[in-house]
Scaffold this active site. Sequence first.
Site, PDB file in Angstrom:
ATOM      1  N   ASP A  65       0.950  -1.144  -0.056  1.00 19.92           N
ATOM      2  CA  ASP A  65       0.035   0.076   0.027  1.00 19.92           C
ATOM      3  C   ASP A  65       0.877   1.232   0.049  1.00 19.92           C
ATOM      4  O   ASP A  65       0.300   2.356  -0.752  1.00 19.92           O
ATOM      5  CB  ASP A  65      -0.778  -0.053   1.216  1.00 19.92           C
ATOM      6  CG  ASP A  65      -2.214  -1.043   1.065  1.00 19.92           C
ATOM      7  OD1 ASP A  65      -1.690  -1.891   0.665  1.00 19.92           O
ATOM      8  OD2 ASP A  65      -3.168  -0.470   1.450  1.00 19.92           O
ATOM      9  N   CYS A  68       0.260  -7.847   5.144  1.00 16.99           N
ATOM     10  CA  CYS A  68      -0.140  -6.529   4.885  1.00 16.99           C
ATOM     11  C   CYS A  68      -1.517  -6.395   4.537  1.00 16.99           C
ATOM     12  O   CYS A  68      -2.305  -7.405   4.474  1.00 16.99           O
ATOM     13  CB  CYS A  68       0.861  -5.947   3.877  1.00 16.99           C
ATOM     14  SG  CYS A  68       2.498  -5.786   4.518  1.00 16.99           S
ATOM     15  N   ASP A  69      -1.931  -5.241   4.240  1.00 14.50           N
ATOM     16  CA  ASP A  69      -3.372  -4.746   4.169  1.00 14.50           C
ATOM     17  C   ASP A  69      -4.220  -5.546   3.491  1.00 14.50           C
ATOM     18  O   ASP A  69      -5.306  -6.081   4.308  1.00 14.50           O
ATOM     19  CB  ASP A  69      -3.305  -3.185   3.744  1.00 14.50           C
ATOM     20  CG  ASP A  69      -2.361  -2.534   4.270  1.00 14.50           C
ATOM     21  OD1 ASP A  69      -1.292  -2.686   4.545  1.00 14.50           O
ATOM     22  OD2 ASP A  69      -2.874  -1.189   4.649  1.00 14.50           O
ATOM     23  N   LYS A  70      -4.174  -5.825   2.376  1.00 12.40           N
ATOM     24  CA  LYS A  70      -5.099  -6.715   1.438  1.00 12.40           C
ATOM     25  C   LYS A  70      -4.996  -8.200   1.440  1.00 12.40           C
ATOM     26  O   LYS A  70      -5.705  -8.804   1.335  1.00 12.40           O
ATOM     27  CB  LYS A  70      -5.520  -5.996   0.299  1.00 12.40           C
ATOM     28  CG  LYS A  70      -5.521  -4.489   0.310  1.00 12.40           C
ATOM     29  CD  LYS A  70      -6.471  -4.007   1.193  1.00 12.40           C
ATOM     30  CE  LYS A  70      -6.539  -2.550   1.590  1.00 12.40           C
ATOM     31  NZ  LYS A  70      -5.216  -2.031   2.014  1.00 12.40           N
ATOM     32  N   CYS A  76       4.116  -2.256   8.484  1.00 17.73           N
ATOM     33  CA  CYS A  76       4.637  -1.023   8.958  1.00 17.73           C
ATOM     34  C   CYS A  76       4.134  -0.744  10.415  1.00 17.73           C
ATOM     35  O   CYS A  76       3.493  -1.490  11.026  1.00 17.73           O
ATOM     36  CB  CYS A  76       3.620   0.304   8.212  1.00 17.73           C
ATOM     37  SG  CYS A  76       4.167   0.470   6.599  1.00 17.73           S
ATOM     38  N   GLU A  94      -7.106   4.794  -1.037  1.00 13.95           N
ATOM     39  CA  GLU A  94      -6.971   5.168   0.268  1.00 13.95           C
ATOM     40  C   GLU A  94      -6.692   7.044   0.148  1.00 13.95           C
ATOM     41  O   GLU A  94      -5.894   7.244  -0.780  1.00 13.95           O
ATOM     42  CB  GLU A  94      -5.791   4.589   1.002  1.00 13.95           C
ATOM     43  CG  GLU A  94      -6.044   3.378   1.652  1.00 13.95           C
ATOM     44  CD  GLU A  94      -4.948   2.833   2.427  1.00 13.95           C
ATOM     45  OE1 GLU A  94      -4.904   1.782   3.094  1.00 13.95           O
ATOM     46  OE2 GLU A  94      -3.995   3.217   2.373  1.00 13.95           O
ATOM     47  N   SER A 117      -6.292   5.105   5.517  1.00 14.02           N
ATOM     48  CA  SER A 117      -5.273   4.043   6.347  1.00 14.02           C
ATOM     49  C   SER A 117      -5.796   4.136   7.674  1.00 14.02           C
ATOM     50  O   SER A 117      -6.076   5.166   8.433  1.00 14.02           O
ATOM     51  CB  SER A 117      -3.707   4.497   5.863  1.00 14.02           C
ATOM     52  OG  SER A 117      -3.017   3.811   6.998  1.00 14.02           O
TER      53      SER A 117
END
Length: 553
Positions: free
Chosen positions: A81, A122-124, A194, A443, A469
């Site tokens: 991201d 991570c995010d997705k 992160c 985002e 985010s």
Amino acid sequence: MTWRSKKFIGDSEKGALARGLYRSMGYTDDDFTKPFIAIVNTWNDICPGHYNLRRVAGAVREGIRTNGGTAVEFGTIAGCDGIAQGHNGMHYILPSREIITNSIEMMVQAHMLDGIVLLGSCDKIVPGLLMAAARLNLPAIVVNGGPAYPGTHNGKHIDVNATAIAVGQFKAGEITEEEFRQVERSAVPTPGSCQMIGTANTMSCLTEGMGMSLTGSATIPAVDAKRISVAKESGRRIVDLVKEGIKARDIINRDSLVNAVRLGMAIGGSTNLIMHIMAIAHEAKVEFEIEDYDKLSETTPYIASIMTASEYDMVDFNNAGGVPAVMNQISHLLNQGALTVTGKTIGENIAGAPIMDERVIRPFKDPFRPTGGLAILKGTLAPLSGVCKPAAIKAERQQLKGFAKVFNCEEELTEAIHTNKIQPNDILVVKYEGPKGGPGMREMFTPLELLDGYGLAESVFLITDGRFSGSNRGGFIGHISPEAAEGGPIAVVQDGDPIIIDIPGRRLDLDIPSEELEKRLREWVRPEPKIKDGYLAIYSRLVKSAHYGAIIE
């Protein structure tokens, strides 16, 4: 216990071709007597959160082998991201979730594998892995790569967001170019997800909270030796799950998803958890509605404050006790009998888990806030729903009336910020950034971080049918549904329109006469799609609203 690969690999005649092909890669007769376990590896050297997964996969393989399984490994995509921020690449990030899910289904079903270890951070990616596990309903376990260590600047810990904020500070003349470059070079000293409670770490924590990864594993830093130990144990445990016949939907159910959401509220997790849990519930065939989040938020205290809501990063959170400590504090609110991949219940896993640092995790009776970190808003501007994060919004700014300044995409807002066209008390409305209209529901990370750098984050509000985010702070409301591309009211907001925000009252209203709103909606004309070919063109035609988890069905 007979696992499904035995039905063809173990068959003297039907399995001959498969056995011959496996033998070409060095598999032996002994391997064919064991369950075939997929290691789904999302390693690449683009995404820092996945950079260590090649080594993690090796440890998982060793665990599978030592407990009597046969490991087979394949990869799938994993976007970053952060690297995709602020340009057209962000259109592709949320839609990649469905590709991850579909690709895992294709590989596992085509080769009749018996169990799956899903590697991702991570995010997705983590939601995509969980969606695949729920869809396939095979024995499954998730192993994440762990968070990165924080950076240091001027004697203080910083995270990756400091770089984006520093851009705004440099443009505003608040810092020199030399200091800006120092922040850039020091913000991310190690690989890993992160350092703050963004979507990546939120979803890894929620995976542990719903029982799909080993207890205490979500927050172990990427460079810690314990990360490899957990990977080995996860490899061993998946073989047991296959032999015990424990499948993903035995774990991913209504009770465990409620537990996960309560955990998300208690740690002030990313607003994106709402759409991801909805999508996971859809794949698990579990009834879960957006209204459930508000009910759970109102009865769950916010007891863990993690960067960017505080100065404490994910390593601090891990050292303070992590997920088990938080869940132990709210244990009386949880479905303690929910089964987990350990073979024990969540109640058994978290019993007695201590808080090691009350600056980061507070006891249940002394929360940072009495209610959870997320809220669902409805009103004439969001007839279905909108999502915000009260934990990131100052109390005095949670009820206000202001006037709209309208933008048709993220880039228009970014340009306005850099050209000093944003003033305190503006309500910034960014439309046509939803799942269909974006397409891909980008985002608004970059604009919010720039506003922070320009000293405006706490004096304006940003409303969008896009998303944010988990690391953002300041005034923001996203996921507005119906989105602009579906003809929702956000499509017809005009410059100067009064907007009323009432977060405690869970309202978001466009304060114009109903007759005027109806007239505008009748006259609205759908704009041409921004992207007319490739995967995103297909995605924009099929994807449902964020209100339903941005799922494709």
